[in-house]
Design a protein around this motif. Structure first.
Motif, short mmCIF file in Angstrom:
data_model
loop_
_atom_site.label_atom_id
_atom_site.label_comp_id
_atom_site.label_asym_id
_atom_site.label_seq_id
_atom_site.Cartn_x
_atom_site.Cartn_y
_atom_site.Cartn_z
N PRO A 77 0.83 -1.21 0.00
CA PRO A 77 0.00 0.00 0.00
C PRO A 77 0.87 1.26 0.00
CG PRO A 77 0.18 -0.87 2.22
CD PRO A 77 0.90 -1.85 1.32
N LYS A 78 0.26 2.39 -0.28
CA LYS A 78 1.01 3.65 -0.26
C LYS A 78 1.60 3.90 1.12
CE LYS A 78 0.64 8.47 -1.71
NZ LYS A 78 1.25 9.08 -0.50
N ALA A 79 0.91 3.44 2.15
CA ALA A 79 1.39 3.64 3.52
C ALA A 79 2.74 2.97 3.76
CB ALA A 79 0.36 3.10 4.51
N TYR A 80 3.02 1.90 3.02
CA TYR A 80 4.30 1.20 3.14
C TYR A 80 5.46 2.16 2.87
CZ TYR A 80 8.07 -2.01 1.67
OH TYR A 80 9.27 -2.66 1.50
N TYR A 81 5.28 3.04 1.87
CA TYR A 81 6.31 4.00 1.52
C TYR A 81 6.20 5.27 2.38
CZ TYR A 81 6.68 0.95 -2.53
OH TYR A 81 6.82 -0.16 -3.35
N ASP A 82 5.00 5.63 2.77
CA ASP A 82 4.82 6.84 3.57
C ASP A 82 5.43 6.70 4.96
OD1 ASP A 82 3.44 7.97 1.48
OD2 ASP A 82 1.45 7.55 2.32
N VAL A 83 5.29 5.52 5.57
CA VAL A 83 5.79 5.34 6.93
C VAL A 83 7.31 5.30 6.97
CG1 VAL A 83 5.74 2.79 6.92
CG2 VAL A 83 5.39 4.05 9.08
N LYS A 84 7.93 4.82 5.88
CA LYS A 84 9.39 4.81 5.77
C LYS A 84 9.76 5.35 4.39
CE LYS A 84 10.17 1.07 9.07
NZ LYS A 84 10.79 -0.26 9.33
N ASP A 108 -0.01 5.06 -8.49
CA ASP A 108 0.21 6.51 -8.36
C ASP A 108 0.58 6.86 -6.93
OD1 ASP A 108 -0.43 7.01 -11.06
OD2 ASP A 108 -2.58 6.95 -10.59
N TYR A 109 1.77 6.42 -6.53
CA TYR A 109 2.22 6.63 -5.15
C TYR A 109 3.15 7.83 -5.00
CZ TYR A 109 0.44 2.02 -3.62
OH TYR A 109 -0.36 0.94 -3.28
N GLY A 110 3.57 8.41 -6.10
CA GLY A 110 4.48 9.55 -6.02
C GLY A 110 5.87 9.19 -5.54
N GLU A 130 10.67 1.86 -8.96
CA GLU A 130 9.72 1.07 -9.73
C GLU A 130 8.86 0.19 -8.83
OE1 GLU A 130 12.61 -2.00 -8.69
OE2 GLU A 130 12.88 0.06 -9.34
N ASP A 131 7.60 -0.01 -9.22
CA ASP A 131 6.75 -0.96 -8.50
C ASP A 131 6.50 -2.22 -9.32
OD1 ASP A 131 4.49 -0.52 -10.27
OD2 ASP A 131 4.00 1.28 -9.12
N THR A 132 6.96 -2.21 -10.58
CA THR A 132 6.77 -3.36 -11.47
C THR A 132 7.98 -3.52 -12.37
OG1 THR A 132 4.37 -3.00 -11.45
CG2 THR A 132 5.25 -4.36 -13.23
N ALA A 133 8.39 -4.77 -12.60
CA ALA A 133 9.54 -5.04 -13.47
C ALA A 133 9.36 -6.38 -14.17
CB ALA A 133 10.83 -5.05 -12.65
N SER A 134 9.88 -6.47 -15.39
CA SER A 134 9.87 -7.73 -16.12
C SER A 134 11.17 -7.85 -16.90
CB SER A 134 8.67 -7.81 -17.07
OG SER A 134 8.73 -6.78 -18.03
N ALA A 135 11.55 -9.09 -17.21
CA ALA A 135 12.81 -9.28 -17.94
C ALA A 135 12.83 -10.63 -18.64
CB ALA A 135 14.00 -9.18 -16.99
N ALA A 139 1.88 -4.18 -7.34
CA ALA A 139 0.57 -3.65 -7.72
C ALA A 139 -0.52 -4.71 -7.73
CB ALA A 139 0.66 -2.97 -9.08
N ASN A 140 -0.23 -5.88 -7.19
CA ASN A 140 -1.25 -6.93 -7.12
C ASN A 140 -2.26 -6.57 -6.02
OD1 ASN A 140 -2.39 -9.37 -7.90
ND2 ASN A 140 -1.23 -10.57 -6.41
N ALA A 141 -3.37 -7.29 -5.97
CA ALA A 141 -4.39 -7.03 -4.96
C ALA A 141 -4.01 -7.58 -3.59
CB ALA A 141 -5.73 -7.63 -5.39
N GLU A 142 -3.04 -8.51 -3.58
CA GLU A 142 -2.62 -9.14 -2.33
C GLU A 142 -1.21 -9.69 -2.51
OE1 GLU A 142 -4.94 -12.60 -1.55
OE2 GLU A 142 -4.52 -13.51 -3.50
N ASN A 143 -0.64 -10.19 -1.41
CA ASN A 143 0.65 -10.88 -1.49
C ASN A 143 0.41 -12.33 -1.89
OD1 ASN A 143 2.47 -8.78 -0.75
ND2 ASN A 143 1.81 -8.98 1.38
N ALA A 144 0.35 -12.56 -3.20
CA ALA A 144 0.15 -13.92 -3.69
C ALA A 144 1.48 -14.67 -3.67
CB ALA A 144 -0.41 -13.89 -5.11
N SER A 145 1.40 -15.98 -3.84
CA SER A 145 2.59 -16.82 -3.73
C SER A 145 3.62 -16.49 -4.81
CB SER A 145 2.20 -18.29 -3.85
OG SER A 145 3.36 -19.11 -3.91
N VAL A 146 4.87 -16.42 -4.39
CA VAL A 146 5.97 -16.39 -5.35
C VAL A 146 5.98 -17.73 -6.08
CG1 VAL A 146 8.49 -16.32 -5.60
CG2 VAL A 146 7.35 -14.80 -3.96
N GLU A 147 6.29 -17.69 -7.37
CA GLU A 147 6.34 -18.93 -8.15
C GLU A 147 7.67 -19.05 -8.87
OE1 GLU A 147 3.82 -21.31 -11.66
OE2 GLU A 147 3.08 -19.42 -10.81
N LEU A 148 8.25 -20.22 -8.78
CA LEU A 148 9.51 -20.52 -9.45
C LEU A 148 9.33 -21.79 -10.26
CD1 LEU A 148 12.45 -19.34 -9.47
CD2 LEU A 148 13.01 -21.06 -7.76
#
Length: 334
Positions: free
Chosen positions: A153-160, A204-206, A210-215, A232-241
């Motif tokens: 959330p935006k608060a994640y960046y606002d608090v720190k 739009d967190y100001g 980056e909040d998203t990356a692909s390669a 930018a997902n709706a939740e912390n979904a599982s990392v997949e490898l």
């Protein structure tokens, strides 16, 4: 008995401190943070607001560097120059240049150990997967995929606020949330030939980072890699490898390693130990990683994640960023 201290009493220290206290061969003797209100965080332990003062007054064997990214190099350097072993949280540094400086420091002080906390290397699922790839029973590796679909959330960046600033964080989702996945991809795929990537801000967190990356990753052995991460997902979904071999396919998701049969059925092979509470996505291998590092200190062995081992993931991040800026494929340095 190892005399241990922790510098930085933020979120990640809440994982390190119980691991130190649970180890019968270690004693937490001091903690340090500039925030004096945290003085009583660890009862019965000496508290400092200046790590230089702590290094002068305490007789220490090991320091855990749990500080924000921009303080990793200078604080680790100060500890190493005092000949104190350091267990440093990821990332290795803000960028490749700073990472290389830590590798040089490691070489100059060869009797002092710098262990980098890339704990997902020690997950039960990854250890088994890596061993199967190395044995070659399913043939050569042809492809790897790493996905990190998380939410902040935006608060994640606002608090720190440092988290959203390049000068202090060195980046966003790649260096903060997805660095472990990049590390595991390069361990499985081998030496990297080139990377083509993009970074963006979907929220739009100001913030600057980056909040998203692909390669797309080209490995020297001919294997191909796909990497995608977002906050930018709706939740912390599982990392997949996922790993594709000539004669088999394997997947780590929801902390379970599965083999996909020719018929498309999934056979569960092993499950990771789970971390209770809201920080479950950290994984439960901090304890294992820290204990391993302490054993290496006690026995003067070297089976831990060195600064030179942790450099590749930082180089990958810099390459993806440079590729996004130049719209070109970036050759990886040897």
């Amino acid at each position: 008995m190892l005399k241990v201290a922790v510098i930085g009493l933020g979120d990640i220290s809440k994982i390190h401190i119980p691991a130190i206290q649970a180890n019968p061969n270690a004693e937490l003797v001091a903690v340090c943070d500039i925030n004096e209100s945290l003085k009583d965080t660890v009862p019965g332990v000496n508290f400092y607001t200046d790590y230089h003062e702590m290094l002068e007054k305490e007789v220490l064997d090991c320091v855990h560097n749990c500080l924000p990214h921009y303080l990793h190099y200078p604080v680790t350097k100060a500890c190493v120059e005092k000949e104190v072993h350091v267990f440093q949280e990821k990332p290795l540094g803000l960028n490749t240049e700073e990472g290389q400086a830590l590798v040089k420091l490691e070489e100059e002080y060869s009797d002092v150990k710098i262990g980098v906390c890339l704990q997902n290397r020690y997950n039960e699922t990854f250890e088994m997967l890596q061993e199967m790839v190395k044995r070659g029973e399913y043939g050569k590796i042809t492809g790897v995929k790493g996905l990190v679909p998380w939410f902040r959330p935006k608060a994640y960046y606002d608090v720190k606020p440092w988290r959203g600033q390049m000068e202090y964080a060195g980046g966003g989702v790649m260096i903060n949330q997805a660095l472990h996945t990049l590390d595991l991809l390069q361990l499985l795929g081998g030496e990297i030939e080139a990377i083509r990537g993009t970074i963006d801000q979907l929220l739009d967190y100001g913030i600057e980072v980056e909040d998203t990356a692909s390669a797309h990753i080209q490995f020297k052995n001919g294997a191909k890699g796909l990497f995608f991460s977002t906050n930018a997902n709706a939740e912390n979904a599982s990392v997949e490898l996922e790993v594709v071999l000539e004669k088999g396919k394997f997947n780590i998701k929801d902390s379970i390693l599965t083999r996909v049969t020719e018929e498309g059925k999934k056979v569960e092979l092993v499950e990771d130990a789970r971390l209770p509470g809201s920080k479950f996505y950290y994984g439960a291998s901090h304890f294992k990683t820290i204990n391993q590092f302490y054993n290496c200190i006690a026995q003067n062995t070297h089976e831990y994640v060195h600064a030179k081992d942790a450099l590749v993931s930082i180089q990958m991040i810099d390459a993806i960023r440079k590729s996004s800026e130049t719209k070109q494929t970036i050759k990886m340095e040897g």
